[in-house]
Structures are given as structure tokens and as C-alpha cells.
Design a protein around this motif. Structure first.
Motif, short mmCIF file in Angstrom:
data_model
loop_
_atom_site.label_atom_id
_atom_site.label_comp_id
_atom_site.label_asym_id
_atom_site.label_seq_id
_atom_site.Cartn_x
_atom_site.Cartn_y
_atom_site.Cartn_z
N PRO A 18 32.01 -20.58 -10.66
CA PRO A 18 33.42 -20.75 -11.03
C PRO A 18 33.77 -22.20 -11.35
O PRO A 18 34.71 -22.48 -12.09
CB PRO A 18 34.17 -20.26 -9.78
N ASP A 19 32.99 -23.15 -10.79
CA ASP A 19 33.24 -24.57 -11.04
C ASP A 19 32.50 -25.09 -12.27
O ASP A 19 32.58 -26.28 -12.58
CB ASP A 19 32.81 -25.39 -9.83
N GLY A 20 31.75 -24.25 -12.96
CA GLY A 20 31.02 -24.66 -14.15
C GLY A 20 29.52 -24.48 -14.00
O GLY A 20 29.05 -23.87 -13.04
N MET A 21 28.79 -25.04 -14.94
CA MET A 21 27.33 -24.93 -14.93
C MET A 21 26.75 -25.95 -13.95
O MET A 21 27.21 -27.07 -13.86
CB MET A 21 26.76 -25.18 -16.33
N ARG A 22 25.74 -25.51 -13.22
CA ARG A 22 25.04 -26.35 -12.25
C ARG A 22 23.53 -26.13 -12.39
O ARG A 22 23.11 -25.18 -13.04
CB ARG A 22 25.45 -25.98 -10.83
#
Length: 75
Positions: A41-45
Motif C-alpha cells: 500500500p505504501d508503494g514498490m519495495r
């Protein structure tokens, strides 16, 4: 692996990298493990997952990954 085994990659990321994600992709592989990229949910990691043992060729890598998936499913 990315195309045909998405569910297994999600299980590997959860069990061996502590990552909850609905989408995981292997970005590179070497004799000691592999790098994954995952969507949160916070982006690509990204994360690195170590093989259970060193591998010497693609067939050994497949075997180790299969062992890891089996282990991940027990957790």
C-alpha cells in the motif's frame, strides 16, 4: 517463476522476507539467493531472500526454491 508461480512468490516473500504483498516479482538471482520487488500500500519495495543453501546451476535453484515453498507453506 514470475509468470506461472505468483502465489508461491507471495508465500516466499511472506515467510522469508516478512513481507505481506499481493504482487511479488523476482528481479535477479545468484548462487546465494534472489532479489524480489513487491507492491505494498505504501508503494514498490524490494528485498533479498537467501536460498537455504548455495546453488550451482538453474536446476539446483529450482530445487531449493521448491523446498523453500514447501517450508513457507508449513508456516
Amino acid at each position: 517463476m514470475n509468470t506461472h508461480h505468483g502465489g508461491a512468490l507471495i508465500e516466499l516473500a511472506r515467510a522469508f522476507a516478512g513481507v505481506e504483498s499481493e504482487e511479488v516479482t523476482i528481479t535477479s538471482v545468484d548462487r546465494l539467493g534472489f532479489h524480489v520487488r513487491f507492491k505494498t500500500p505504501d508503494g514498490m519495495r524490494g528485498a533479498r531472500i537467501a536460498f537455504l543453501r548455495e546453488v550451482g546451476d538453474p536446476e539446483e535453484a529450482r530445487s531449493v526454491v521448491a523446498d523453500m515453498v514447501a517450508e513457507a507453506r508449513k508456516k
